[in-house]
Scaffold this motif. Sequence first.
Motif, PDB file in Angstrom:
ATOM      1  N   UNK A 107      -1.644   6.200  -8.123  1.00  0.00           N
ATOM      2  CA  UNK A 107      -1.306   6.302  -6.712  1.00  0.00           C
ATOM      3  C   UNK A 107      -2.387   7.115  -6.030  1.00  0.00           C
ATOM      4  N   UNK A 108      -2.698   6.748  -4.810  1.00  0.00           N
ATOM      5  CA  UNK A 108      -3.668   7.509  -4.025  1.00  0.00           C
ATOM      6  C   UNK A 108      -3.063   7.743  -2.640  1.00  0.00           C
ATOM      7  N   UNK A 109      -3.067   8.997  -2.225  1.00  0.00           N
ATOM      8  CA  UNK A 109      -2.635   9.352  -0.885  1.00  0.00           C
ATOM      9  C   UNK A 109      -3.894   9.493  -0.049  1.00  0.00           C
ATOM     10  N   UNK A 110      -3.986   8.703   1.009  1.00  0.00           N
ATOM     11  CA  UNK A 110      -5.196   8.636   1.817  1.00  0.00           C
ATOM     12  C   UNK A 110      -4.873   9.031   3.254  1.00  0.00           C
ATOM     13  N   UNK A 111      -5.725   9.888   3.795  1.00  0.00           N
ATOM     14  CA  UNK A 111      -5.632  10.260   5.214  1.00  0.00           C
ATOM     15  C   UNK A 111      -6.942   9.844   5.857  1.00  0.00           C
ATOM     16  N   UNK A 112      -6.853   8.821   6.749  1.00  0.00           N
ATOM     17  CA  UNK A 112      -8.060   8.266   7.359  1.00  0.00           C
ATOM     18  C   UNK A 112      -7.686   7.501   8.629  1.00  0.00           C
ATOM     19  N   UNK A 113      -8.710   6.988   9.292  1.00  0.00           N
ATOM     20  CA  UNK A 113      -8.509   6.141  10.467  1.00  0.00           C
ATOM     21  C   UNK A 113      -7.802   4.865  10.032  1.00  0.00           C
ATOM     22  N   UNK A 114      -6.921   4.353  10.855  1.00  0.00           N
ATOM     23  CA  UNK A 114      -6.103   3.200  10.449  1.00  0.00           C
ATOM     24  C   UNK A 114      -6.926   1.951  10.168  1.00  0.00           C
ATOM     25  N   UNK A 115      -8.058   1.768  10.860  1.00  0.00           N
ATOM     26  CA  UNK A 115      -8.911   0.619  10.562  1.00  0.00           C
ATOM     27  C   UNK A 115      -9.569   0.767   9.192  1.00  0.00           C
ATOM     28  N   UNK A 116      -9.950   1.992   8.854  1.00  0.00           N
ATOM     29  CA  UNK A 116     -10.549   2.254   7.539  1.00  0.00           C
ATOM     30  C   UNK A 116      -9.518   2.030   6.437  1.00  0.00           C
ATOM     31  N   UNK A 117      -8.282   2.429   6.686  1.00  0.00           N
ATOM     32  CA  UNK A 117      -7.218   2.214   5.703  1.00  0.00           C
ATOM     33  C   UNK A 117      -6.990   0.728   5.451  1.00  0.00           C
ATOM     34  N   UNK A 118      -6.968  -0.054   6.507  1.00  0.00           N
ATOM     35  CA  UNK A 118      -6.752  -1.499   6.354  1.00  0.00           C
ATOM     36  C   UNK A 118      -7.898  -2.147   5.577  1.00  0.00           C
ATOM     37  N   UNK A 119      -9.128  -1.764   5.896  1.00  0.00           N
ATOM     38  CA  UNK A 119     -10.285  -2.336   5.194  1.00  0.00           C
ATOM     39  C   UNK A 119     -10.280  -1.931   3.721  1.00  0.00           C
ATOM     40  N   UNK A 120      -9.914  -0.682   3.433  1.00  0.00           N
ATOM     41  CA  UNK A 120      -9.892  -0.195   2.059  1.00  0.00           C
ATOM     42  C   UNK A 120      -8.800  -0.900   1.244  1.00  0.00           C
ATOM     43  N   UNK A 121      -7.632  -1.079   1.824  1.00  0.00           N
ATOM     44  CA  UNK A 121      -6.544  -1.764   1.124  1.00  0.00           C
ATOM     45  C   UNK A 121      -6.942  -3.193   0.767  1.00  0.00           C
ATOM     46  N   UNK A 122      -7.606  -3.853   1.679  1.00  0.00           N
ATOM     47  CA  UNK A 122      -8.013  -5.236   1.438  1.00  0.00           C
ATOM     48  C   UNK A 122      -9.128  -5.310   0.393  1.00  0.00           C
ATOM     49  N   UNK A 123     -10.112  -4.429   0.489  1.00  0.00           N
ATOM     50  CA  UNK A 123     -11.263  -4.481  -0.418  1.00  0.00           C
ATOM     51  C   UNK A 123     -10.896  -4.091  -1.849  1.00  0.00           C
ATOM     52  N   UNK A 124      -9.997  -3.114  -2.013  1.00  0.00           N
ATOM     53  CA  UNK A 124      -9.673  -2.608  -3.347  1.00  0.00           C
ATOM     54  C   UNK A 124      -8.326  -3.109  -3.871  1.00  0.00           C
ATOM     55  N   UNK A 125      -7.685  -4.004  -3.130  1.00  0.00           N
ATOM     56  CA  UNK A 125      -6.393  -4.576  -3.522  1.00  0.00           C
ATOM     57  C   UNK A 125      -5.372  -3.482  -3.829  1.00  0.00           C
ATOM     58  N   UNK A 126      -5.187  -2.575  -2.876  1.00  0.00           N
ATOM     59  CA  UNK A 126      -4.209  -1.502  -3.003  1.00  0.00           C
ATOM     60  C   UNK A 126      -2.950  -1.887  -2.230  1.00  0.00           C
ATOM     61  N   UNK A 127      -1.817  -1.568  -2.800  1.00  0.00           N
ATOM     62  CA  UNK A 127      -0.541  -1.926  -2.185  1.00  0.00           C
ATOM     63  C   UNK A 127       0.133  -0.678  -1.619  1.00  0.00           C
ATOM     64  N   UNK A 128       0.577  -0.726  -0.366  1.00  0.00           N
ATOM     65  CA  UNK A 128       1.286   0.438   0.195  1.00  0.00           C
ATOM     66  C   UNK A 128       2.667   0.595  -0.443  1.00  0.00           C
ATOM     67  N   UNK A 129       3.063   1.847  -0.571  1.00  0.00           N
ATOM     68  CA  UNK A 129       4.415   2.134  -1.052  1.00  0.00           C
ATOM     69  C   UNK A 129       5.128   2.890   0.054  1.00  0.00           C
ATOM     70  N   UNK A 130       6.437   2.895   0.004  1.00  0.00           N
ATOM     71  CA  UNK A 130       7.223   3.579   1.022  1.00  0.00           C
ATOM     72  C   UNK A 130       6.954   5.073   0.950  1.00  0.00           C
ATOM     73  N   UNK A 131       6.378   5.610   2.022  1.00  0.00           N
ATOM     74  CA  UNK A 131       5.973   7.007   2.033  1.00  0.00           C
ATOM     75  C   UNK A 131       6.085   7.536   3.446  1.00  0.00           C
ATOM     76  N   UNK A 132       6.780   8.595   3.624  1.00  0.00           N
ATOM     77  CA  UNK A 132       6.939   9.204   4.956  1.00  0.00           C
ATOM     78  C   UNK A 132       6.168  10.517   4.998  1.00  0.00           C
ATOM     79  N   UNK A 133       5.419  10.711   6.084  1.00  0.00           N
ATOM     80  CA  UNK A 133       4.637  11.945   6.260  1.00  0.00           C
ATOM     81  C   UNK A 133       5.486  12.949   6.974  1.00  0.00           C
TER      82      UNK A 133
END
Length: 180
Positions: free
Chosen positions: A154-180
């Motif tokens: 699991x990786x917890x990432x804090x970044x710009x939302x566009x960077x998060x979307x690009x990273x998820x797509x490029x590295x095939x990462x799946x979001x899990x239910x997580x509340x900040x």
Amino acid sequence: MDTAVLPSTFVLTLLLAVGLFFFIKASVKDRIEQVKLASESAQESLLTDLQQYFAQRAYRVAAVDAPNYKVTFEGFVRPSWFLAIFLTLLSAGGALCLGLVLGMLVPQQGQIFLALVLLSPLAGIFYWKKAGRSEQVSLKLESVAESGSQTKSFVTVRAHRDELAAMQKALDLKPIDYKV
């Protein structure tokens, strides 16, 4: 010309100008989010993939907390030429509309109000100066042993939302239910 329509047209044009102002202002707003993502890779493999990914995107390692598997990357985000030109054209259209309506309300100085269009490049300049900035991406890696010898990371990432979307797509990462 029916002069009863002019005041309502002026009010509507002012409302559109206010909306345009806030649209231009929002174009440079920080959109930082924090998400928790899951990967089938091992923790060390995922960390290597993340380092390679951010190196390709011109980020550099700013801080490392190896025992806790925390890494902070830093990079410069360039402004978009397209968005700067688009905002300039939008503000030119808005200024032209406002100038035309003011010109109809005050016909003696109608030509002066059309000069408002000359202020439209300020929107592009505003965007260009504010959008180009240094941004940070913070990562915290965790691993969980699953049934058998397979581990899930699991990786917890804090970044710009566009960077998060690009990273998820490029590295095939799946979001899990997580509340900040």
